[in-house]
Scaffold this active site. Structure first.
Site, PDB file in Angstrom:
ATOM      1  N   GLY A  77       0.838  -1.311   0.126  1.00  0.00           N
ATOM      2  CA  GLY A  77      -0.159   0.075  -0.010  1.00  0.00           C
ATOM      3  C   GLY A  77       0.837   1.311  -0.090  1.00  0.00           C
ATOM      4  O   GLY A  77       2.191   1.093   0.023  1.00  0.00           O
ATOM      5  N   LYS A  84      -3.238   5.376   5.388  1.00  0.00           N
ATOM      6  CA  LYS A  84      -2.867   4.060   4.283  1.00  0.00           C
ATOM      7  C   LYS A  84      -3.984   3.597   3.542  1.00  0.00           C
ATOM      8  O   LYS A  84      -4.928   3.399   3.885  1.00  0.00           O
ATOM      9  CB  LYS A  84      -2.208   3.081   5.289  1.00  0.00           C
ATOM     10  CG  LYS A  84      -1.568   1.916   4.757  1.00  0.00           C
ATOM     11  CD  LYS A  84      -0.985   1.025   5.489  1.00  0.00           C
ATOM     12  CE  LYS A  84      -0.222  -0.058   4.717  1.00  0.00           C
ATOM     13  NZ  LYS A  84       0.145  -1.083   5.750  1.00  0.00           N
ATOM     14  N   ASP A 135       9.043  -9.747  12.042  1.00  0.00           N
ATOM     15  CA  ASP A 135       9.858  -9.050  11.378  1.00  0.00           C
ATOM     16  C   ASP A 135      10.274  -7.395  11.747  1.00  0.00           C
ATOM     17  O   ASP A 135      10.176  -6.514  11.105  1.00  0.00           O
ATOM     18  CB  ASP A 135       9.284  -8.751   9.916  1.00  0.00           C
ATOM     19  CG  ASP A 135      10.093  -8.176   8.894  1.00  0.00           C
ATOM     20  OD1 ASP A 135      11.247  -8.556   8.992  1.00  0.00           O
ATOM     21  OD2 ASP A 135       9.501  -7.748   7.752  1.00  0.00           O
TER      22      ASP A 135
END
EC number: 2.7.11.24
Length: 367
Positions: A39, A56, A153
């Site tokens: 995005g 977003k 992550d």
């Protein structure tokens, strides 16, 4: 060619970097900030409060079941998180007026200004700032982990920082195996725990603690701690510092291939962390030695790390709100695209903003 229908009442349209955005009229001055695999993000000003926000827009969230599932999970995770060190939602909206027309939705979050990766490129961080930043990472992780979510992550690029050095964790719980298949993006492995890189075993929340250790060491030295060129090279870089693990650790590995590989490695002594981390205080070195442990079961948890003497001057136990468990049983259900659309639309419509848009969530509601 017929022109598109007019914008929905209370919304306006604007083209941003060749993409049509249709946002609520209260969000003015759309400016592109960046884009990633899934995005694009714009900054805007909330005309009700004067606060800057980040909006977003996901790229075609309903192009496939896989993308729809990811979009749904991102929305539900953001709705769930209410902690000052974890990014949360101020607003979510769709310009589409019915489920039949539903193709896009927009996520509104606090605007942070920069991320830790950019910050480290531009300046050397003092011990005080490093301590404050790591403290906030661990507070955010304690909350995320208590909710039953693993980040998977964590890296400097998804730690958002504002000008007051306040930090929020982004993109938690989204890094699933499907990422590279979906987008072709290769994930940075320099901050990933060895058990994740090599698929050694079912991993636990302490994969995130390994990442915090790598990031903290990089803030202290100004250099990436483990910079491998591929999976096995990454492991070699790690073991140059941690040493090769003892046989009892190797026995725990679930993969026969991993066991054979580890048993065939030349023995390496553990390095003295103080020699690697010149300029670090003894307390910082001690904390890092407890985070960067090959055996995930021996690694310190976020809650334990917060009690470390390194944070004595900062710790405020009142400031560590409890999290409600995140129920992920909905996320992995097999659904058709239409069903994903329907449940996502329902989540968008049921959103209740924090008491005051842009305000810090009061402690008693930060569950």
């Amino acid at each position: 060619m017929s022109s598109p229908p007019p914008a929905r009442k209370g919304f306006y349209r604007q083209e941003v970097t060749k993409t049509a955005w249709e946002v609520r009229a209260v969000y003015q001055d759309l400016q592109p900030v960046g884009s990633g695999a899934y995005g694009a993000v714009c900054s805007a000003v909330d005309s009700r409060t004067g606060n800057k926000v980040a909006i977003k827009k996901l790229y075609r969230p309903f192009q496939s079941e896989l993308f729809a599932k990811r979009a749904y999970r991102e929305l539900r995770l953001l709705k769930h998180m209410r902690h000052e060190n974890v990014i949360g939602l101020l607003d979510v909206f769709t310009p589409d007026e019915s489920l039949d027309d539903f193709t896009d939705f927009y996520l509104v979050m606090p605007f942070m200004g920069t991320d830790l990766g950019k910050l480290m490129k531009h300046e050397t961080l003092s011990e005080d700032r490093i301590q404050f930043l790591v403290y906030q990472m661990l507070k955010g992780l304690k909350y995320i982990h208590a909710a039953g979510v693993i980040h998977r992550d964590l890296k400097p690029g998804n730690l958002a920082v504002n000008e007051d050095c306040e930090l929020k964790i982004l993109d938690f719980g989204l890094a699933r195996q499907a990422d590279s298949e979906m987008t072709g993006y290769v994930v940075t492995r320099w901050y990933r725990a060895p058990e994740v890189i090599l698929n050694w075993m079912r991993y636990t929340q302490t994969v995130d603690i390994w990442s915090v250790g790598c990031i903290m060491a990089e803030m202290i030295t100004g250099k990436i701690l483990f910079k491998g060129n591929d999976h096995l090279d990454q492991l070699k870089e790690i073991m140059k510092i941690t040493g090769t693990p003892p046989p009892e650790f190797v026995q725990k590995l679930q993969s026969a291939e991993a066991k054979n590989y580890m048993e065939g490695l030349p023995e390496l002594e553990k390095k003295d962390f103080a020699s690697v981390l010149t300029n670090a205080s003894p307390q910082a070195v001690n904390l890092l030695e407890r985070m960067l442990v090959l055996d995930a079961e021996q690694r310190v948890t976020a809650a334990e790390a917060l009690t470390h003497p390194y944070f004595e001057s900062l710790r405020d136990t009142e400031d560590e709100p409890k999290a409600q468990k995140y129920d992920d049983s909905f996320d992995d259900v097999d659904r058709t695209l239409e069903e994903w659309k329907r449940v996502t639309y329902k989540e968008v419509l049921s959103f209740k903003p924090p008491r005051q848009l842009g305000a810090r969530v009061p402690k008693e509601t930060a569950l």
